[in-house]
Design a protein around this motif. Structure first.
Motif, mmCIF file in Angstrom:
data_model
loop_
_atom_site.group_PDB
_atom_site.id
_atom_site.type_symbol
_atom_site.label_atom_id
_atom_site.label_comp_id
_atom_site.label_asym_id
_atom_site.label_seq_id
_atom_site.Cartn_x
_atom_site.Cartn_y
_atom_site.Cartn_z
ATOM 1 N N GLU A 43 29.654 -26.560 -33.937
ATOM 2 C CA GLU A 43 28.221 -26.591 -33.401
ATOM 3 C C GLU A 43 28.088 -26.628 -32.069
ATOM 4 O O GLU A 43 26.952 -26.019 -31.329
ATOM 5 C CB GLU A 43 27.171 -27.314 -34.106
ATOM 6 C CG GLU A 43 27.517 -28.996 -33.972
ATOM 7 C CD GLU A 43 28.534 -29.461 -34.769
ATOM 8 O OE1 GLU A 43 28.702 -30.771 -34.871
ATOM 9 O OE2 GLU A 43 29.134 -28.795 -35.734
ATOM 10 N N ASP A 44 29.142 -26.890 -31.388
ATOM 11 C CA ASP A 44 29.380 -26.980 -29.848
ATOM 12 C C ASP A 44 30.051 -25.927 -29.283
ATOM 13 O O ASP A 44 30.518 -25.999 -28.462
ATOM 14 C CB ASP A 44 29.942 -28.332 -29.516
ATOM 15 C CG ASP A 44 29.187 -29.570 -29.595
ATOM 16 O OD1 ASP A 44 27.793 -29.346 -29.927
ATOM 17 O OD2 ASP A 44 29.594 -30.585 -29.823
ATOM 18 N N VAL A 45 29.895 -24.516 -29.962
ATOM 19 C CA VAL A 45 30.560 -23.609 -29.582
ATOM 20 C C VAL A 45 30.638 -23.138 -28.091
ATOM 21 O O VAL A 45 31.747 -22.766 -27.487
ATOM 22 C CB VAL A 45 30.198 -22.182 -30.481
ATOM 23 C CG1 VAL A 45 28.980 -21.717 -30.133
ATOM 24 C CG2 VAL A 45 31.376 -21.266 -30.072
ATOM 25 N N LYS A 46 29.685 -23.471 -27.286
ATOM 26 C CA LYS A 46 29.555 -23.063 -25.907
ATOM 27 C C LYS A 46 30.557 -23.958 -24.969
ATOM 28 O O LYS A 46 31.107 -23.503 -24.056
ATOM 29 C CB LYS A 46 28.373 -23.666 -25.572
ATOM 30 C CG LYS A 46 27.165 -22.524 -25.740
ATOM 31 C CD LYS A 46 25.885 -22.833 -25.160
ATOM 32 C CE LYS A 46 24.806 -21.598 -25.767
ATOM 33 N NZ LYS A 46 23.382 -21.809 -25.230
ATOM 34 N N GLU A 47 30.844 -25.111 -25.787
ATOM 35 C CA GLU A 47 31.959 -25.855 -25.213
ATOM 36 C C GLU A 47 33.432 -25.333 -24.985
ATOM 37 O O GLU A 47 34.311 -25.619 -24.196
ATOM 38 C CB GLU A 47 32.214 -27.178 -25.777
ATOM 39 C CG GLU A 47 30.899 -28.155 -25.502
ATOM 40 C CD GLU A 47 30.495 -28.508 -24.059
ATOM 41 O OE1 GLU A 47 31.273 -28.847 -23.307
ATOM 42 O OE2 GLU A 47 29.455 -28.099 -23.639
ATOM 43 N N LEU A 48 33.478 -24.368 -26.116
ATOM 44 C CA LEU A 48 35.117 -23.761 -26.154
ATOM 45 C C LEU A 48 35.203 -22.824 -24.749
ATOM 46 O O LEU A 48 36.207 -22.927 -24.187
ATOM 47 C CB LEU A 48 35.004 -22.771 -27.432
ATOM 48 C CG LEU A 48 35.434 -23.787 -28.831
ATOM 49 C CD1 LEU A 48 35.032 -22.877 -29.903
ATOM 50 C CD2 LEU A 48 36.581 -24.438 -28.634
ATOM 51 N N TYR A 49 34.007 -22.185 -24.361
ATOM 52 C CA TYR A 49 34.330 -21.354 -23.421
ATOM 53 C C TYR A 49 34.510 -22.126 -21.937
ATOM 54 O O TYR A 49 34.517 -21.382 -21.052
ATOM 55 C CB TYR A 49 32.956 -20.545 -23.331
ATOM 56 C CG TYR A 49 32.820 -19.458 -24.186
ATOM 57 C CD1 TYR A 49 33.706 -18.378 -24.487
ATOM 58 C CD2 TYR A 49 32.234 -19.669 -25.519
ATOM 59 C CE1 TYR A 49 33.703 -17.427 -25.404
ATOM 60 C CE2 TYR A 49 32.303 -18.681 -26.581
ATOM 61 C CZ TYR A 49 32.990 -17.762 -26.481
ATOM 62 O OH TYR A 49 32.852 -16.936 -27.676
ATOM 63 N N LYS A 50 34.370 -23.429 -21.852
ATOM 64 C CA LYS A 50 34.705 -24.264 -20.776
ATOM 65 C C LYS A 50 36.303 -24.430 -20.592
ATOM 66 O O LYS A 50 36.682 -25.196 -19.546
ATOM 67 C CB LYS A 50 33.837 -25.618 -20.835
ATOM 68 C CG LYS A 50 32.526 -25.217 -20.454
ATOM 69 C CD LYS A 50 31.748 -26.493 -20.701
ATOM 70 C CE LYS A 50 30.156 -26.472 -20.666
ATOM 71 N NZ LYS A 50 29.440 -27.336 -20.679
ATOM 72 N N LEU A 51 36.938 -24.251 -21.786
ATOM 73 C CA LEU A 51 38.469 -24.455 -21.861
ATOM 74 C C LEU A 51 39.029 -23.350 -20.788
ATOM 75 O O LEU A 51 38.665 -22.531 -20.474
ATOM 76 C CB LEU A 51 39.085 -24.371 -22.954
ATOM 77 C CG LEU A 51 38.459 -25.131 -24.268
ATOM 78 C CD1 LEU A 51 38.972 -25.036 -25.495
ATOM 79 C CD2 LEU A 51 38.915 -26.877 -23.883
ATOM 80 N N PRO A 52 40.085 -23.871 -20.048
ATOM 81 C CA PRO A 52 40.635 -22.875 -19.158
ATOM 82 C C PRO A 52 41.519 -21.939 -19.910
ATOM 83 O O PRO A 52 42.205 -21.977 -20.934
ATOM 84 C CB PRO A 52 42.019 -23.975 -18.626
ATOM 85 C CG PRO A 52 42.072 -25.133 -19.395
ATOM 86 C CD PRO A 52 40.779 -25.273 -20.297
ATOM 87 N N SER A 75 39.495 -14.932 -28.236
ATOM 88 C CA SER A 75 40.567 -13.795 -27.843
ATOM 89 C C SER A 75 39.732 -12.745 -27.212
ATOM 90 O O SER A 75 40.231 -12.052 -26.293
ATOM 91 C CB SER A 75 41.340 -13.475 -29.325
ATOM 92 O OG SER A 75 42.200 -12.396 -28.769
ATOM 93 N N ASP A 76 38.518 -12.385 -27.800
ATOM 94 C CA ASP A 76 37.550 -11.186 -27.217
ATOM 95 C C ASP A 76 37.341 -11.577 -25.726
ATOM 96 O O ASP A 76 37.007 -10.598 -25.064
ATOM 97 C CB ASP A 76 36.587 -10.954 -28.274
ATOM 98 C CG ASP A 76 36.935 -10.176 -29.570
ATOM 99 O OD1 ASP A 76 38.190 -9.797 -29.580
ATOM 100 O OD2 ASP A 76 36.084 -10.230 -30.341
ATOM 101 N N SER A 77 37.334 -12.756 -25.515
ATOM 102 C CA SER A 77 36.673 -13.324 -24.080
ATOM 103 C C SER A 77 37.940 -13.426 -23.002
ATOM 104 O O SER A 77 37.928 -13.873 -22.083
ATOM 105 C CB SER A 77 35.905 -14.475 -24.270
ATOM 106 O OG SER A 77 34.549 -14.150 -25.084
ATOM 107 N N GLY A 78 39.205 -12.955 -23.456
ATOM 108 C CA GLY A 78 40.268 -13.023 -22.602
ATOM 109 C C GLY A 78 41.096 -14.310 -22.688
ATOM 110 O O GLY A 78 42.075 -14.631 -21.862
ATOM 111 N N TYR A 79 40.938 -15.402 -23.806
ATOM 112 C CA TYR A 79 41.755 -16.381 -23.942
ATOM 113 C C TYR A 79 42.996 -16.126 -24.700
ATOM 114 O O TYR A 79 43.080 -15.226 -25.600
ATOM 115 C CB TYR A 79 40.871 -17.401 -24.811
ATOM 116 C CG TYR A 79 39.937 -18.265 -23.916
ATOM 117 C CD1 TYR A 79 40.048 -19.378 -23.175
ATOM 118 C CD2 TYR A 79 38.562 -17.599 -23.693
ATOM 119 C CE1 TYR A 79 38.989 -20.058 -22.592
ATOM 120 C CE2 TYR A 79 37.440 -18.282 -22.936
ATOM 121 C CZ TYR A 79 37.734 -19.358 -22.413
ATOM 122 O OH TYR A 79 36.788 -19.863 -21.579
ATOM 123 N N ASN A 80 44.122 -16.904 -24.404
ATOM 124 C CA ASN A 80 45.182 -16.915 -25.093
ATOM 125 C C ASN A 80 45.032 -17.965 -26.323
ATOM 126 O O ASN A 80 45.179 -18.974 -25.917
ATOM 127 C CB ASN A 80 46.365 -17.215 -24.459
ATOM 128 C CG ASN A 80 47.695 -17.227 -25.160
ATOM 129 O OD1 ASN A 80 47.919 -16.744 -26.110
ATOM 130 N ND2 ASN A 80 48.900 -17.918 -24.460
#
Length: 96
Positions: A43-52, A75-80
């Protein structure tokens, strides 16, 4: 396409630079998790986008379905990112 990995292979190849993320609730996380995991409930999905983005992120949930969906988003946002197949349930099977 999502990169998936099973728990046995992940534990063999895991790097200190990886970020292992447990997407289950805080209550479930507090009852037990894979050592070294951090808890970011779904439910805190936005926090994932703060990961390096320069680290490998391995996501897991209870059985691997939800984490697969979140892995695709990252992955679609450029994360490995890796999805841990079978999730925490598979980890429990592997260590017993």
């Amino acid at each position: 396409m999502i990169n998936e990995i099973n728990i046995t292979e992940y534990l063999k190849t895991r790097s200190e630079n990886d970020i292992l993320v447990d997407l289950r609730s805080k209550e479930m996380f507090d009852k037990g998790t894979i050592p070294g995991a951090v808890n970011i409930p779904a439910e805190d999905v936005k926090e994932l986008y703060k990961l390096p983005k320069d680290k490998t992120i391995c996501l897991f949930c209870h059985i691997g379905e939800l984490s697969g969906e979140f892995a695709e988003l990252l992955s679609d946002s450029g994360y490995n990112v890796l999805n841990l197949v079978g999730g925490y349930r598979e980890y429990l099977r592997a260590i017993l």
